[in-house]
Design a protein around this motif. Structure first.
Motif, PDB file in Angstrom:
ATOM      1  N   ASP A  83      99.057  53.189  81.551  1.00  0.00           N
ATOM      2  CA  ASP A  83      98.055  52.138  81.902  1.00  0.00           C
ATOM      3  C   ASP A  83      97.172  52.137  80.746  1.00  0.00           C
ATOM      4  O   ASP A  83      96.994  52.900  79.707  1.00  0.00           O
ATOM      5  CB  ASP A  83      97.130  52.600  83.314  1.00  0.00           C
ATOM      6  N   LEU A  84      96.136  51.259  80.841  1.00  0.00           N
ATOM      7  CA  LEU A  84      95.308  50.812  79.756  1.00  0.00           C
ATOM      8  C   LEU A  84      94.314  52.160  79.540  1.00  0.00           C
ATOM      9  O   LEU A  84      94.002  52.438  78.298  1.00  0.00           O
ATOM     10  CB  LEU A  84      94.493  49.608  80.072  1.00  0.00           C
ATOM     11  N   ASP A  85      93.927  52.826  80.485  1.00  0.00           N
ATOM     12  CA  ASP A  85      93.163  53.767  80.093  1.00  0.00           C
ATOM     13  C   ASP A  85      93.596  54.976  79.106  1.00  0.00           C
ATOM     14  O   ASP A  85      93.064  55.712  78.372  1.00  0.00           O
ATOM     15  CB  ASP A  85      92.414  54.446  81.575  1.00  0.00           C
ATOM     16  N   THR A  86      94.843  55.289  79.740  1.00  0.00           N
ATOM     17  CA  THR A  86      95.596  56.146  78.978  1.00  0.00           C
ATOM     18  C   THR A  86      96.011  55.842  77.574  1.00  0.00           C
ATOM     19  O   THR A  86      95.719  56.619  76.482  1.00  0.00           O
ATOM     20  CB  THR A  86      97.061  56.711  79.601  1.00  0.00           C
ATOM     21  N   ILE A  87      96.184  54.477  77.278  1.00  0.00           N
ATOM     22  CA  ILE A  87      96.634  54.011  75.962  1.00  0.00           C
ATOM     23  C   ILE A  87      95.037  54.095  75.377  1.00  0.00           C
ATOM     24  O   ILE A  87      95.326  54.641  73.999  1.00  0.00           O
ATOM     25  CB  ILE A  87      96.806  52.420  76.079  1.00  0.00           C
ATOM     26  N   PHE A  88      94.004  53.784  75.689  1.00  0.00           N
ATOM     27  CA  PHE A  88      92.879  54.010  74.943  1.00  0.00           C
ATOM     28  C   PHE A  88      92.657  55.630  74.661  1.00  0.00           C
ATOM     29  O   PHE A  88      92.150  56.085  73.724  1.00  0.00           O
ATOM     30  CB  PHE A  88      91.630  53.519  75.864  1.00  0.00           C
ATOM     31  N   GLN A  89      92.801  56.483  75.612  1.00  0.00           N
ATOM     32  CA  GLN A  89      92.702  57.908  75.529  1.00  0.00           C
ATOM     33  C   GLN A  89      93.377  58.504  74.431  1.00  0.00           C
ATOM     34  O   GLN A  89      93.008  59.220  73.603  1.00  0.00           O
ATOM     35  CB  GLN A  89      92.885  58.591  76.833  1.00  0.00           C
ATOM     36  N   LYS A  90      94.857  57.978  74.282  1.00  0.00           N
ATOM     37  CA  LYS A  90      95.637  58.478  73.053  1.00  0.00           C
ATOM     38  C   LYS A  90      95.586  57.715  71.828  1.00  0.00           C
ATOM     39  O   LYS A  90      96.168  58.339  70.759  1.00  0.00           O
ATOM     40  CB  LYS A  90      97.025  58.481  73.732  1.00  0.00           C
ATOM     41  N   THR A  91      95.102  56.357  71.870  1.00  0.00           N
ATOM     42  CA  THR A  91      95.193  55.579  70.652  1.00  0.00           C
ATOM     43  C   THR A  91      94.167  54.927  70.265  1.00  0.00           C
ATOM     44  O   THR A  91      93.960  54.601  69.020  1.00  0.00           O
ATOM     45  CB  THR A  91      96.406  54.468  70.722  1.00  0.00           C
ATOM     46  N   ASN A  92      92.903  55.104  71.193  1.00  0.00           N
ATOM     47  CA  ASN A  92      91.544  54.440  70.749  1.00  0.00           C
ATOM     48  C   ASN A  92      91.871  52.910  70.700  1.00  0.00           C
ATOM     49  O   ASN A  92      90.959  52.266  69.973  1.00  0.00           O
ATOM     50  CB  ASN A  92      90.970  54.909  69.295  1.00  0.00           C
ATOM     51  N   ILE A 121      92.130  37.370  77.184  1.00  0.00           N
ATOM     52  CA  ILE A 121      91.836  35.944  77.189  1.00  0.00           C
ATOM     53  C   ILE A 121      91.524  35.629  78.445  1.00  0.00           C
ATOM     54  O   ILE A 121      92.052  35.880  79.492  1.00  0.00           O
ATOM     55  CB  ILE A 121      93.407  35.261  76.689  1.00  0.00           C
ATOM     56  N   ALA A 122      90.447  34.697  78.627  1.00  0.00           N
ATOM     57  CA  ALA A 122      89.837  34.170  79.703  1.00  0.00           C
ATOM     58  C   ALA A 122      89.359  32.716  79.471  1.00  0.00           C
ATOM     59  O   ALA A 122      88.894  32.440  78.222  1.00  0.00           O
ATOM     60  CB  ALA A 122      88.797  35.211  80.235  1.00  0.00           C
ATOM     61  N   PRO A 123      88.894  32.176  80.480  1.00  0.00           N
ATOM     62  CA  PRO A 123      88.163  30.836  80.238  1.00  0.00           C
ATOM     63  C   PRO A 123      86.880  31.065  79.231  1.00  0.00           C
ATOM     64  O   PRO A 123      85.923  31.938  79.310  1.00  0.00           O
ATOM     65  CB  PRO A 123      87.686  30.486  81.881  1.00  0.00           C
ATOM     66  N   SER A 124      86.935  30.248  78.157  1.00  0.00           N
ATOM     67  CA  SER A 124      85.980  29.993  77.212  1.00  0.00           C
ATOM     68  C   SER A 124      85.877  31.484  76.231  1.00  0.00           C
ATOM     69  O   SER A 124      85.075  31.783  75.723  1.00  0.00           O
ATOM     70  CB  SER A 124      84.769  29.950  77.610  1.00  0.00           C
ATOM     71  N   TYR A 125      86.916  32.343  76.370  1.00  0.00           N
ATOM     72  CA  TYR A 125      86.819  33.857  75.620  1.00  0.00           C
ATOM     73  C   TYR A 125      88.354  34.182  75.187  1.00  0.00           C
ATOM     74  O   TYR A 125      89.225  33.999  75.770  1.00  0.00           O
ATOM     75  CB  TYR A 125      86.244  34.548  76.605  1.00  0.00           C
ATOM     76  N   TYR A 126      88.446  34.738  73.843  1.00  0.00           N
ATOM     77  CA  TYR A 126      89.417  35.192  73.387  1.00  0.00           C
ATOM     78  C   TYR A 126      89.314  36.447  72.401  1.00  0.00           C
ATOM     79  O   TYR A 126      88.309  36.325  71.777  1.00  0.00           O
ATOM     80  CB  TYR A 126      90.399  34.437  72.699  1.00  0.00           C
ATOM     81  N   ARG A 127      89.828  37.429  72.842  1.00  0.00           N
ATOM     82  CA  ARG A 127      89.578  38.825  71.712  1.00  0.00           C
ATOM     83  C   ARG A 127      90.981  39.458  71.636  1.00  0.00           C
ATOM     84  O   ARG A 127      91.415  39.786  72.725  1.00  0.00           O
ATOM     85  CB  ARG A 127      88.647  39.767  72.428  1.00  0.00           C
ATOM     86  N   SER A 128      91.261  39.846  70.459  1.00  0.00           N
ATOM     87  CA  SER A 128      92.565  40.400  70.163  1.00  0.00           C
ATOM     88  C   SER A 128      92.393  41.916  70.530  1.00  0.00           C
ATOM     89  O   SER A 128      91.365  42.434  70.645  1.00  0.00           O
ATOM     90  CB  SER A 128      93.191  40.359  68.844  1.00  0.00           C
ATOM     91  N   SER A 129      93.410  42.601  70.893  1.00  0.00           N
ATOM     92  CA  SER A 129      93.241  44.154  71.039  1.00  0.00           C
ATOM     93  C   SER A 129      92.843  44.694  69.567  1.00  0.00           C
ATOM     94  O   SER A 129      93.259  44.251  68.500  1.00  0.00           O
ATOM     95  CB  SER A 129      94.793  44.680  71.075  1.00  0.00           C
ATOM     96  N   LEU A 130      92.047  45.604  69.613  1.00  0.00           N
ATOM     97  CA  LEU A 130      91.581  46.314  68.556  1.00  0.00           C
ATOM     98  C   LEU A 130      91.506  48.163  68.762  1.00  0.00           C
ATOM     99  O   LEU A 130      91.550  48.566  69.844  1.00  0.00           O
ATOM    100  CB  LEU A 130      89.933  45.852  68.343  1.00  0.00           C
ATOM    101  N   VAL A 131      91.506  48.606  67.671  1.00  0.00           N
ATOM    102  CA  VAL A 131      91.187  50.072  67.655  1.00  0.00           C
ATOM    103  C   VAL A 131      89.824  50.414  67.529  1.00  0.00           C
ATOM    104  O   VAL A 131      88.781  49.857  66.559  1.00  0.00           O
ATOM    105  CB  VAL A 131      91.723  50.664  66.234  1.00  0.00           C
ATOM    106  N   SER A 132      89.123  50.870  68.444  1.00  0.00           N
ATOM    107  CA  SER A 132      87.634  51.125  68.590  1.00  0.00           C
ATOM    108  C   SER A 132      87.331  52.436  67.903  1.00  0.00           C
ATOM    109  O   SER A 132      88.225  53.391  67.624  1.00  0.00           O
ATOM    110  CB  SER A 132      87.469  51.839  70.179  1.00  0.00           C
ATOM    111  N   LYS A 133      86.306  52.384  67.356  1.00  0.00           N
ATOM    112  CA  LYS A 133      85.891  53.414  66.217  1.00  0.00           C
ATOM    113  C   LYS A 133      85.092  54.585  67.244  1.00  0.00           C
ATOM    114  O   LYS A 133      84.835  55.709  66.639  1.00  0.00           O
ATOM    115  CB  LYS A 133      84.504  52.911  65.315  1.00  0.00           C
ATOM    116  N   LYS A 134      84.808  54.342  68.443  1.00  0.00           N
ATOM    117  CA  LYS A 134      84.482  55.336  69.223  1.00  0.00           C
ATOM    118  C   LYS A 134      85.023  55.860  70.416  1.00  0.00           C
ATOM    119  O   LYS A 134      85.918  55.064  70.904  1.00  0.00           O
ATOM    120  CB  LYS A 134      83.038  54.665  69.878  1.00  0.00           C
ATOM    121  N   MET A 135      85.281  57.105  70.648  1.00  0.00           N
ATOM    122  CA  MET A 135      85.778  57.557  71.525  1.00  0.00           C
ATOM    123  C   MET A 135      85.444  57.236  73.153  1.00  0.00           C
ATOM    124  O   MET A 135      84.129  57.127  73.245  1.00  0.00           O
ATOM    125  CB  MET A 135      86.275  59.230  71.718  1.00  0.00           C
TER     126      MET A 135
END
Length: 204
Positions: free
Chosen positions: A169-178, A184-198
């Motif tokens: 799931d997305l939570d586990t992906i974040f925990q293991k990879t950041n 993508i949503a109405p009037s909004y787009y953001r690509s996936s990114l590597v967060s600098k903060k855990m």
């Protein structure tokens, strides 16, 4: 990921909004259950270099739907789903640019990149291309740059990564990879990114 949609686009020329074919592969409970392939009329000219890559020419898309018509036909199946591409910086922005071109309001979906995930999880490899990872996982890639075959390969890579590293799931992906999923949503787009903060647990 247990449930997601792998997708791939091919374009007629250098413009990201010139999608001429699309492949989508639907994964449920870690298994491929369905797929969709369609040629798309890009309403633009085809460059020779692109034709050499995917083999699609202008006469092939005569009578094919334009991207807005294709999106209308599929949006009910992708709404609120996780969509995965192998190199989201291309396919994700191609999706965004086509929606903008036709002034289509998108349904909400979350976005992941199997290339980005592979670089975080399979450390030390010399290459993370679709073909290289197919060789690594012994996945058949018979027609590279056919949108459906590439989407199937992306799906198989994601299934293998999920099973090997326990990312369901997305939570586990974040925990293991950041890695935070894009959106993508109405009037909004953001690509996936590597967060600098855990991620920290929310206060209860």
């Amino acid at each position: 990921m247990k449930n997601f949609i792998a997708f791939d686009f091919e374009t007629a020329n250098r413009n990201r909004h010139s999608i001429c074919s699309v492949g989508m592969v639907f994964v449920e409970d870690g298994k491929i259950v369905d797929s969709v392939y369609s040629l798309v009329d890009p309403e633009e000219s085809f460059d020779y270099g692109n034709i050499q890559v995917h083999g699609i020419q202008a006469y092939d898309v005569e009578g094919a739907p334009t991207f807005d018509a294709f999106y209308e036909s599929i949006k009910g199946r992708i709404e609120n789903q996780v969509m995965v591409a192998h190199f989201l910086p291309f396919d994700g922005y191609a999706l965004r640019d086509n929606l903008n071109r036709y002034n289509v309001t998108p349904v909400s979906t979350q976005l992941l990149c199997s290339y980005q995930l592979s670089k975080k999880l399979l450390k030390g490899r010399s290459s993370y291309t679709l073909k290289s990872l197919c060789d690594h996982y012994e996945i058949d890639l018979l027609h590279h740059h056919n949108a459906l075959d590439d989407a199937k390969a992306c799906a198989e890579i994601m299934i293998n990564l999920s099973n090997e590293f326990g990312i369901y799931d997305l939570d586990t992906i974040f925990q293991k990879t950041n890695i935070r999923a894009g959106e993508i949503a109405p009037s909004y787009y953001r690509s996936s990114l590597v967060s600098k903060k855990m991620k920290t647990s929310d206060a209860s």
